[in-house]
Design a protein around this motif. Structure first.
Motif, PDB file in Angstrom:
ATOM      1  N   VAL A 266      -7.557  26.807  12.365  1.00  0.00           N
ATOM      2  CA  VAL A 266      -6.644  27.623  12.250  1.00  0.00           C
ATOM      3  C   VAL A 266      -5.961  28.851  13.311  1.00  0.00           C
ATOM      4  O   VAL A 266      -4.857  28.517  13.778  1.00  0.00           O
ATOM      5  N   MET A 267      -6.129  29.452  14.020  1.00  0.00           N
ATOM      6  CA  MET A 267      -6.291  29.667  14.890  1.00  0.00           C
ATOM      7  C   MET A 267      -5.977  29.928  15.788  1.00  0.00           C
ATOM      8  O   MET A 267      -4.872  30.671  16.819  1.00  0.00           O
ATOM      9  N   MET A 268      -6.862  29.179  16.540  1.00  0.00           N
ATOM     10  CA  MET A 268      -6.239  28.246  17.582  1.00  0.00           C
ATOM     11  C   MET A 268      -4.877  27.621  18.236  1.00  0.00           C
ATOM     12  O   MET A 268      -4.409  27.543  18.816  1.00  0.00           O
ATOM     13  N   MET A 269      -4.609  27.100  16.767  1.00  0.00           N
ATOM     14  CA  MET A 269      -3.241  26.181  16.861  1.00  0.00           C
ATOM     15  C   MET A 269      -2.308  27.064  15.685  1.00  0.00           C
ATOM     16  O   MET A 269      -1.171  26.542  16.481  1.00  0.00           O
ATOM     17  N   GLY A 270      -2.316  27.772  15.139  1.00  0.00           N
ATOM     18  CA  GLY A 270      -1.435  28.469  15.036  1.00  0.00           C
ATOM     19  C   GLY A 270      -0.874  29.726  15.505  1.00  0.00           C
ATOM     20  O   GLY A 270       0.225  29.884  15.958  1.00  0.00           O
ATOM     21  N   GLY A 271      -1.726  30.429  16.456  1.00  0.00           N
ATOM     22  CA  GLY A 271      -2.218  32.113  16.816  1.00  0.00           C
ATOM     23  C   GLY A 271      -1.958  33.134  15.751  1.00  0.00           C
ATOM     24  O   GLY A 271      -1.664  33.114  15.091  1.00  0.00           O
ATOM     25  N   HIS A 272      -0.586  34.023  16.658  1.00  0.00           N
ATOM     26  CA  HIS A 272      -0.590  35.276  16.132  1.00  0.00           C
ATOM     27  C   HIS A 272       0.348  35.412  14.855  1.00  0.00           C
ATOM     28  O   HIS A 272       0.138  36.131  14.105  1.00  0.00           O
ATOM     29  N   GLN A 273       1.777  34.510  15.346  1.00  0.00           N
ATOM     30  CA  GLN A 273       2.432  34.434  13.959  1.00  0.00           C
ATOM     31  C   GLN A 273       1.655  33.578  13.177  1.00  0.00           C
ATOM     32  O   GLN A 273       3.384  32.164  13.887  1.00  0.00           O
ATOM     33  N   ILE A 274       1.143  33.535  12.442  1.00  0.00           N
ATOM     34  CA  ILE A 274       1.579  32.184  11.549  1.00  0.00           C
ATOM     35  C   ILE A 274       2.018  32.870   9.711  1.00  0.00           C
ATOM     36  O   ILE A 274       1.762  33.362   9.271  1.00  0.00           O
ATOM     37  N   ASP A 275       3.024  31.576   9.701  1.00  0.00           N
ATOM     38  CA  ASP A 275       3.168  31.911   8.092  1.00  0.00           C
ATOM     39  C   ASP A 275       2.477  32.052   7.167  1.00  0.00           C
ATOM     40  O   ASP A 275       2.421  32.606   5.865  1.00  0.00           O
ATOM     41  N   GLU A 276       1.056  30.764   6.957  1.00  0.00           N
ATOM     42  CA  GLU A 276       0.632  30.512   6.628  1.00  0.00           C
ATOM     43  C   GLU A 276      -0.931  29.681   6.958  1.00  0.00           C
ATOM     44  O   GLU A 276      -0.478  29.223   8.009  1.00  0.00           O
ATOM     45  N   ALA A 277      -2.131  30.561   7.136  1.00  0.00           N
ATOM     46  CA  ALA A 277      -3.492  30.234   7.313  1.00  0.00           C
ATOM     47  C   ALA A 277      -4.224  30.001   7.071  1.00  0.00           C
ATOM     48  O   ALA A 277      -4.310  30.843   5.727  1.00  0.00           O
ATOM     49  N   TRP A 278      -4.925  28.901   6.279  1.00  0.00           N
ATOM     50  CA  TRP A 278      -6.043  28.381   5.349  1.00  0.00           C
ATOM     51  C   TRP A 278      -6.668  28.035   5.647  1.00  0.00           C
ATOM     52  O   TRP A 278      -6.735  26.866   6.784  1.00  0.00           O
ATOM     53  N   TRP A 279      -8.462  27.986   5.929  1.00  0.00           N
ATOM     54  CA  TRP A 279      -8.831  28.095   5.307  1.00  0.00           C
ATOM     55  C   TRP A 279     -10.492  27.570   4.910  1.00  0.00           C
ATOM     56  O   TRP A 279      -9.803  27.745   3.814  1.00  0.00           O
ATOM     57  N   PHE A 280     -11.796  26.326   4.992  1.00  0.00           N
ATOM     58  CA  PHE A 280     -12.281  26.575   3.952  1.00  0.00           C
ATOM     59  C   PHE A 280     -13.687  27.355   3.807  1.00  0.00           C
ATOM     60  O   PHE A 280     -13.997  28.429   4.631  1.00  0.00           O
ATOM     61  N   LEU A 281     -14.009  27.998   2.819  1.00  0.00           N
ATOM     62  CA  LEU A 281     -14.816  28.989   2.918  1.00  0.00           C
ATOM     63  C   LEU A 281     -15.733  28.957   1.125  1.00  0.00           C
ATOM     64  O   LEU A 281     -14.457  29.742   0.397  1.00  0.00           O
ATOM     65  N   GLY A 282     -16.834  28.504   0.710  1.00  0.00           N
ATOM     66  CA  GLY A 282     -17.514  29.005   0.156  1.00  0.00           C
ATOM     67  C   GLY A 282     -16.772  28.133  -0.901  1.00  0.00           C
ATOM     68  O   GLY A 282     -16.377  28.866  -2.689  1.00  0.00           O
ATOM     69  N   GLY A 283     -16.415  27.333  -0.916  1.00  0.00           N
ATOM     70  CA  GLY A 283     -15.982  26.271  -2.428  1.00  0.00           C
ATOM     71  C   GLY A 283     -13.881  26.458  -1.863  1.00  0.00           C
ATOM     72  O   GLY A 283     -14.108  25.774  -2.812  1.00  0.00           O
ATOM     73  N   ARG A 284     -13.440  27.275  -1.374  1.00  0.00           N
ATOM     74  CA  ARG A 284     -12.351  26.999  -1.417  1.00  0.00           C
ATOM     75  C   ARG A 284     -11.848  28.296  -0.002  1.00  0.00           C
ATOM     76  O   ARG A 284     -12.122  28.183   0.632  1.00  0.00           O
TER      77      ARG A 284
ATOM     78  N   ASP B 152     -19.839  36.888  10.693  1.00  0.00           N
ATOM     79  CA  ASP B 152     -18.881  36.554   9.423  1.00  0.00           C
ATOM     80  C   ASP B 152     -17.915  37.641   9.354  1.00  0.00           C
ATOM     81  O   ASP B 152     -18.249  38.750   9.007  1.00  0.00           O
ATOM     82  N   PRO B 153     -17.215  37.378  10.209  1.00  0.00           N
ATOM     83  CA  PRO B 153     -15.852  37.662  10.923  1.00  0.00           C
ATOM     84  C   PRO B 153     -14.861  37.967  10.046  1.00  0.00           C
ATOM     85  O   PRO B 153     -14.572  37.665   8.747  1.00  0.00           O
ATOM     86  N   VAL B 154     -14.051  39.324  10.462  1.00  0.00           N
ATOM     87  CA  VAL B 154     -12.562  39.305  10.088  1.00  0.00           C
ATOM     88  C   VAL B 154     -11.726  38.609  11.071  1.00  0.00           C
ATOM     89  O   VAL B 154     -11.842  38.822  11.883  1.00  0.00           O
ATOM     90  N   VAL B 155     -11.074  37.896  10.312  1.00  0.00           N
ATOM     91  CA  VAL B 155     -10.447  36.451  11.259  1.00  0.00           C
ATOM     92  C   VAL B 155      -9.457  37.637  11.750  1.00  0.00           C
ATOM     93  O   VAL B 155      -8.529  37.639  11.194  1.00  0.00           O
ATOM     94  N   SER B 156      -9.134  36.519  14.015  1.00  0.00           N
ATOM     95  CA  SER B 156      -8.470  36.927  14.175  1.00  0.00           C
ATOM     96  C   SER B 156      -7.849  36.016  14.893  1.00  0.00           C
ATOM     97  O   SER B 156      -8.786  35.486  15.264  1.00  0.00           O
ATOM     98  N   ALA B 157      -6.160  36.389  16.044  1.00  0.00           N
ATOM     99  CA  ALA B 157      -6.106  35.287  17.104  1.00  0.00           C
ATOM    100  C   ALA B 157      -6.280  36.265  17.754  1.00  0.00           C
ATOM    101  O   ALA B 157      -5.534  35.976  18.915  1.00  0.00           O
TER     102      ALA B 157
END
Length: 555
Positions: free
Chosen positions: A173-191, A137-142
């Motif tokens: 998202v993190m590996m393709m976007g990197g550290h400076q992402i203007d918008e970063a979105w992934w699916f979790l819990g139905g949204r 259950d990570p705190v997501v980061s690049a």
């Protein structure tokens, strides 16, 4: 115009997510002159677990977005050259231009025996320094990614460039976007969710609202293309039976949506909404949109890649991409596309046994880290106290010796572990960290690399194991099939390493080059197309000339 386009997208979104996609947009828009300026938008698409074998198997059936891309620069034999063919390492190569040995992303998870947490596992896209984070259950980061992505290079060249990344998976998202992402979105819990502390813009709110309606209402089974009928056959693995799924969506079941073609449709819907609302491709500097489509991987794990389910998925993926490209065309955006995969995949041995590959097998539990640790303890008279003697994420890959082993016995324990692993009949090769550290990085044709070179390309002495174990060809590293997990990837063999690589831009002359290339060639090729001038040695990969005519996109 943007408002009308956004409204059209909103109407199309719900139908797409429900599975009611149009038959297919035209594969190729009207002919255009060769472009003379950099594209205003680069769309980088990773289809998770889309092997070169799947691409070749279904290529004749594509009539939508994948058919369009085959009219561009086609490299049917691109390599994720490293041995650890998992999601996080594979995604880390695509827009950095570097092998995992340089990106630092050696696996989906590794072990740091020096951390205070009881579970020593570190997730590739987490900030483990945050007390709230765990590997599950990570705190997501690049933060673990050690090199910039192409989107970050664009922003360094001109801060007005936007770097946007969407996927069902946070690590993609993190590996393709990197550290400076203007918008970063992934699916979790139905949204779709984002990095902690960020707000939900209008585009995401509308995409989530459409998605919530689909999940709440449910949806009928997806139609089966006529050419998929021969694959409609049940196969049993243990207590799991697959091969006849049609992806009916029970009302309220978000996980059933995730493991279905609808997940890709929802991801592409979000991407198109962000394009419209942010005006991507219309700003004063080029923009980068990264889209990782995860359904092929989820379906491959849960149902294998040679059954009816994957046949339906290939048809839906092609149609969804065709619809996505048609929307970009309608917006009048000058865009370029690259599509590849983070790794390939291997079917369940129970079906392969029926399809002329009886040598395919599930791994013997004796090759698992826990079993090897017990054997090591018995051989050397060592007792585990605060944890196992050998840490690892499964059969094959990185194995770590416990720090409880006294320093004066560590060399003997390392030699014994390597010997125990090598004696397993299903093990192809074993390398110690010292052996891999002493090797130079491999070069040349990736299909000719030795197993040691494949392991070296993904080896980082700060994160990789004390011992790296590679299983034999055809051995599936899952001892027993369970619901949701009947087949997998992660081997050093070409069914996992070889992926398609397709570039397309309106006006560029297409061609097909069967000679092998690497996914680390993507970033330098796109950098040249965008006119980015970067120092020599920035990338592990090389620039590919994407114009099949007299022009040279690498100049």
């Amino acid at each position: 115009m943007v408002r009308r386009f956004s409204a059209w997208l909103a109407r199309a979104a719900l139908a797409a997510a429900l599975g009611a996609l149009p038959a297919c947009a035209s594969a190729e828009p009207a002919a255009a002159p060769a472009p003379s300026a950099p594209p205003r938008l680069v769309v980088a698409i990773a289809v998770d677990q889309f092997s070169a074998d799947l691409f070749a198997q279904y290529r004749q059936r594509f009539t939508g977005g994948l058919a369009r891309l085959t009219q561009g620069a086609v490299f049917p034999s691109a390599f994720q050259s490293h041995a650890a063919t998992e999601t996080c390492p594979g995604h880390s190569t695509i827009l950095t231009g570097d092998h995992p040995a340089r990106t630092g992303i050696v696996a989906n998870s590794w072990f740091d025996l020096g951390v205070a947490r009881a579970d020593k596992r570190i997730y590739c896209a987490e900030d483990e320094t945050d007390p709230a984070s765990t590997a599950r259950d990570p705190v997501v980061s690049a933060g673990h990614l050690r090199v910039p992505t192409l989107g970050e290079w664009l922003k360094r060249a001109d801060p007005r460039s936007r770097n946007v990344a969407v996927s069902a998976k946070d690590r993609a998202v993190m590996m393709m976007g990197g550290h400076q992402i203007d918008e970063a979105w992934w699916f979790l819990g139905g949204r779709f969710v984002t990095l902690r502390g960020r707000a939900e813009p209008r585009a995401v709110a509308s995409a989530n609202a459409a998605l919530a309606k689909v999940i709440a209402a449910g949806a009928p089974a997806l139609p089966v293309p006529a050419w998929c009928a021969p694959r409609d056959r049940a196969v049993t693995a243990g207590r799991v039976t697959v091969g006849q799924g049609r992806f009916a969506l029970p009302a309220g079941n978000a996980d059933a949506l995730r493991v279905s073609p609808r997940m890709d449709a929802a991801t592409l819907d979000l991407a198109t909404r962000l394009v419209a609302d942010m005006g991507l491709g219309r700003g004063p500097a080029p923009d980068l949109l990264s889209v990782s489509l995860s359904a092929t991987d989820y379906i491959g794990h849960a149902m294998g890649n040679e059954g009816l389910e994957m046949c339906i998925q290939m048809a839906r993926l092609d149609a969804a991409l065709g619809s996505f490209f048609a929307r970009l065309d309608a917006a009048g955006i000058d865009y370029a596309v690259v599509l590849t995969a983070d790794h390939g995949g291997f079917d369940m041995p129970e079906r392969l046994d029926q399809q002329a590959l009886p040598a395919a097998a599930r791994v013997d539990p004796a090759a698992m880290p826990g079993a090897l640790g017990k054997a090591l303890g018995a051989e050397l008279g060592l007792a585990a106290r605060g944890g196992p003697l050998v840490y690892g994420d499964g059969a094959g890959g990185d194995f770590y010796l416990s720090r409880e082993i006294p320093a004066e016995r560590r060399d003997a324990a390392l030699a014994a572990l390597a010997a125990l692993a090598a004696r397993q009949p299903q093990v192809a090769a074993v390398f110690t960290a010292a052996q891999l550290s002493a090797m130079p990085m491999p070069h040349g044709e990736p299909q000719d690399w030795t197993l040691a070179e494949r392991a070296r390309a993904g080896f980082d002495p700060r994160r990789s194991g004390d011992v790296v174990v590679l299983l034999r060809r055809g051995v599936v590293p899952i001892p027993m099939a369970v619901p949701g997990y009947v087949a997998t990837h992660g081997s050093p063999w070409d069914y996992d390493r070889r992926v398609p690589l397709l570039f397309w831009r309106k006006g560029l002359a297409g061609f097909e080059q069967p000679a092998p290339v690497e996914t680390v060639d993507i970033a330098p090729s796109l950098a040249a197309l965008l006119g980015l001038k970067l120092p020599a040695g920035t990338f592990d990969g090389r620039c590919l000339d994407l114009d099949g005519g007299a022009g040279d996109t690498c100049r």
